[in-house]
Design a protein around this motif. Structure first.
Motif, PDB file in Angstrom:
ATOM      1  N   ASP A 113       1.293  -1.015 -11.604  1.00 19.33           N
ATOM      2  CA  ASP A 113       2.604  -1.980 -12.062  1.00 19.33           C
ATOM      3  C   ASP A 113       3.659  -2.147 -11.744  1.00 19.33           C
ATOM      4  OD1 ASP A 113       0.065  -2.675 -14.340  1.00 19.33           O
ATOM      5  OD2 ASP A 113       0.741  -1.327 -15.572  1.00 19.33           O
ATOM      6  N   ILE A 114       3.969  -0.436 -11.055  1.00 21.36           N
ATOM      7  CA  ILE A 114       4.990  -0.524 -10.651  1.00 21.36           C
ATOM      8  C   ILE A 114       5.010  -1.170  -9.095  1.00 21.36           C
ATOM      9  CG2 ILE A 114       6.258   1.488  -9.115  1.00 21.36           C
ATOM     10  CD1 ILE A 114       6.128   1.371 -12.163  1.00 21.36           C
ATOM     11  N   VAL A 115       3.590  -1.608  -8.649  1.00 19.90           N
ATOM     12  CA  VAL A 115       3.629  -1.264  -7.239  1.00 19.90           C
ATOM     13  C   VAL A 115       4.678  -3.925  -7.859  1.00 19.90           C
ATOM     14  CG1 VAL A 115       3.125  -3.280  -6.118  1.00 19.90           C
ATOM     15  CG2 VAL A 115       2.900  -1.087  -5.525  1.00 19.90           C
ATOM     16  N   ALA A 116       3.855  -4.115  -8.618  1.00 16.47           N
ATOM     17  CA  ALA A 116       4.510  -5.328  -8.965  1.00 16.47           C
ATOM     18  C   ALA A 116       5.662  -5.740  -9.911  1.00 16.47           C
ATOM     19  CB  ALA A 116       3.071  -5.771  -9.890  1.00 16.47           C
ATOM     20  N   ASP A 117       5.582  -4.668 -10.649  1.00 21.28           N
ATOM     21  CA  ASP A 117       7.785  -5.541 -10.719  1.00 21.28           C
ATOM     22  C   ASP A 117       8.287  -4.299  -9.504  1.00 21.28           C
ATOM     23  OD1 ASP A 117       6.506  -4.913 -13.513  1.00 21.28           O
ATOM     24  OD2 ASP A 117       6.721  -3.651 -14.148  1.00 21.28           O
ATOM     25  N   ALA A 118       8.350  -3.660  -8.564  1.00 23.75           N
ATOM     26  CA  ALA A 118       8.999  -3.952  -7.574  1.00 23.75           C
ATOM     27  C   ALA A 118       9.037  -4.737  -6.455  1.00 23.75           C
ATOM     28  CB  ALA A 118       8.882  -2.258  -7.280  1.00 23.75           C
ATOM     29  N   MET A 119       8.010  -6.171  -6.391  1.00 20.55           N
ATOM     30  CA  MET A 119       7.776  -6.147  -5.136  1.00 20.55           C
ATOM     31  C   MET A 119       8.218  -7.588  -5.574  1.00 20.55           C
ATOM     32  SD  MET A 119       6.844  -5.837  -2.507  1.00 20.55           S
ATOM     33  CE  MET A 119       5.587  -5.084  -2.081  1.00 20.55           C
ATOM     34  N   LEU A 120       7.873  -8.409  -7.525  1.00 25.13           N
ATOM     35  CA  LEU A 120       8.555  -9.187  -8.160  1.00 25.13           C
ATOM     36  C   LEU A 120      10.302  -8.955  -8.036  1.00 25.13           C
ATOM     37  CD1 LEU A 120       8.447 -11.876  -9.424  1.00 25.13           C
ATOM     38  CD2 LEU A 120       7.989 -10.434 -11.132  1.00 25.13           C
ATOM     39  N   ALA A 121      10.992  -7.624  -8.342  1.00 26.48           N
ATOM     40  CA  ALA A 121      12.519  -7.551  -8.132  1.00 26.48           C
ATOM     41  C   ALA A 121      12.889  -8.150  -6.900  1.00 26.48           C
ATOM     42  CB  ALA A 121      12.317  -6.108  -9.329  1.00 26.48           C
TER      43      ALA A 121
ATOM     44  N   GLU B  21       0.888  -1.426   0.099  1.00 22.93           N
ATOM     45  CA  GLU B  21       0.002  -0.510   0.148  1.00 22.93           C
ATOM     46  C   GLU B  21       0.920   1.407  -0.132  1.00 22.93           C
ATOM     47  OE1 GLU B  21      -3.625   2.357  -0.295  1.00 22.93           O
ATOM     48  OE2 GLU B  21      -3.069   0.337  -0.328  1.00 22.93           O
ATOM     49  N   ARG B  22       1.910   1.284   1.383  1.00 26.78           N
ATOM     50  CA  ARG B  22       2.641   2.493   0.715  1.00 26.78           C
ATOM     51  C   ARG B  22       3.409   2.684  -0.178  1.00 26.78           C
ATOM     52  NH1 ARG B  22       6.524   1.139   5.533  1.00 26.78           N
ATOM     53  NH2 ARG B  22       7.476   2.893   5.253  1.00 26.78           N
ATOM     54  N   LEU B  23       3.858   1.707  -1.559  1.00 28.49           N
ATOM     55  CA  LEU B  23       4.201   1.517  -2.559  1.00 28.49           C
ATOM     56  C   LEU B  23       3.623   1.883  -3.610  1.00 28.49           C
ATOM     57  CD1 LEU B  23       6.681  -1.723  -3.251  1.00 28.49           C
ATOM     58  CD2 LEU B  23       7.347   0.980  -3.394  1.00 28.49           C
ATOM     59  N   PHE B  24       2.263   1.859  -3.068  1.00 23.17           N
ATOM     60  CA  PHE B  24       1.413   2.558  -4.681  1.00 23.17           C
ATOM     61  C   PHE B  24       0.893   3.381  -3.685  1.00 23.17           C
ATOM     62  CE2 PHE B  24      -3.391   3.126  -5.126  1.00 23.17           C
ATOM     63  CZ  PHE B  24      -3.730   3.070  -6.836  1.00 23.17           C
ATOM     64  N   ARG B  25       0.516   4.151  -3.318  1.00 25.69           N
ATOM     65  CA  ARG B  25       1.082   5.711  -3.246  1.00 25.69           C
ATOM     66  C   ARG B  25       1.588   6.583  -2.872  1.00 25.69           C
ATOM     67  NH1 ARG B  25      -0.643   3.885   2.719  1.00 25.69           N
ATOM     68  NH2 ARG B  25       1.786   5.039   3.784  1.00 25.69           N
ATOM     69  N   TYR B  26       3.005   5.961  -2.876  1.00 26.70           N
ATOM     70  CA  TYR B  26       4.126   6.992  -3.359  1.00 26.70           C
ATOM     71  C   TYR B  26       3.979   6.625  -4.798  1.00 26.70           C
ATOM     72  CZ  TYR B  26       8.741   7.442  -5.189  1.00 26.70           C
ATOM     73  OH  TYR B  26      10.364   7.629  -5.496  1.00 26.70           O
ATOM     74  N   ALA B  27       4.064   5.490  -5.704  1.00 22.71           N
ATOM     75  CA  ALA B  27       4.573   5.681  -6.916  1.00 22.71           C
ATOM     76  C   ALA B  27       2.866   6.458  -7.552  1.00 22.71           C
ATOM     77  CB  ALA B  27       4.004   3.768  -7.796  1.00 22.71           C
ATOM     78  N   CYS B  28       1.937   6.475  -6.972  1.00 19.24           N
ATOM     79  CA  CYS B  28       0.377   7.144  -7.877  1.00 19.24           C
ATOM     80  C   CYS B  28       0.940   8.516  -7.792  1.00 19.24           C
ATOM     81  CB  CYS B  28      -0.647   6.166  -7.286  1.00 19.24           C
ATOM     82  SG  CYS B  28      -2.002   6.763  -7.866  1.00 19.24           S
TER      83      CYS B  28
END
Length: 197
Positions: free
Chosen positions: A64-72, A46-53
């Motif tokens: 997409d950013i959250v998914a890619d960053a978490m996968l990485a 959620e914190r990543l999402f707020r920042y990326a949004c």
């Protein structure tokens, strides 16, 4: 994810600081078994999402950013070293790099479209448009009037809820410098928003 974006209490910062203590144990478990990465995902998505949004202005791109960053992060979890900083700063560094890469791709794509004299890309998706109300729009406009490096500091502190030390590791400056710059930036934002200090 976007539904909770507007309503975060100041108490959330205290609980965020408290949970960081067991990140090392969660990372160690994920290093032994990648399926054990799930609690880290739950803690930071959620914190990543707020920042990326906030950085991209689009809920769908942020997802997409959250998914890619978490996968990485999951794929590189063996490379995380707690002696070099917190898991949060490591994860947000990965996400920041993903955002920069996405923005470069978007700029190249936009330039290609402009050269081909095609119409510009469509506006934000419906969810992003609904999330933005008048006050949020004013803040977004004021943030856009800041230099990118200043805007990133504000987003990392208040959208991503990183500490000064974590922000310093993400962007490569000292925690003291982060605090000094944030004070100056917030004063400038107050002027842009015509807020009495």
């Amino acid at each position: 994810m976007a539904g909770d974006t507007a309503n975060r209490s100041a108490g959330g910062l205290e609980s965020t600081n408290a949970v960081r203590d067991d990140d090392v144990a969660l990372v160690a478990a994920a290093q032994r078994d990648r399926l054990a990465f799930a609690p880290l995902y739950e803690r930071y998505a959620e914190r990543l999402f707020r920042y990326a949004c906030a950085r991209t202005g689009s809920a769908s791109i942020a997802e997409d950013i959250v998914a890619d960053a978490m996968l990485a992060a999951m794929n590189r979890i063996a490379q995380f070293d707690p002696n070099r900083g917190s898991f949060a700063s490591w994860l947000f560094t990965i996400a920041t790099n993903q955002i920069v890469d996405q923005q470069r791709r978007s700029n190249r794509h936009r330039q290609t479209i402009e050269r081909a004299h095609q119409p510009s890309p469509p506006a934000d998706d419906a969810l992003t448009t609904l999330v933005r109300h008048q006050d949020a729009q004013r803040i977004h406009e004021a943030l856009n009037n800041l230099p990118e490096s200043d805007r990133d500091l504000v987003l990392l502190r208040y959208w991503a809820e990183l500490t000064s030390a974590e922000i310093g590791r993400v962007i490569g400056i000292s925690p003291g410098n982060v605090r000094v710059r944030l004070t100056r930036i917030l004063s400038k934002l107050a002027q842009l928003l015509e807020v009495d200090q």
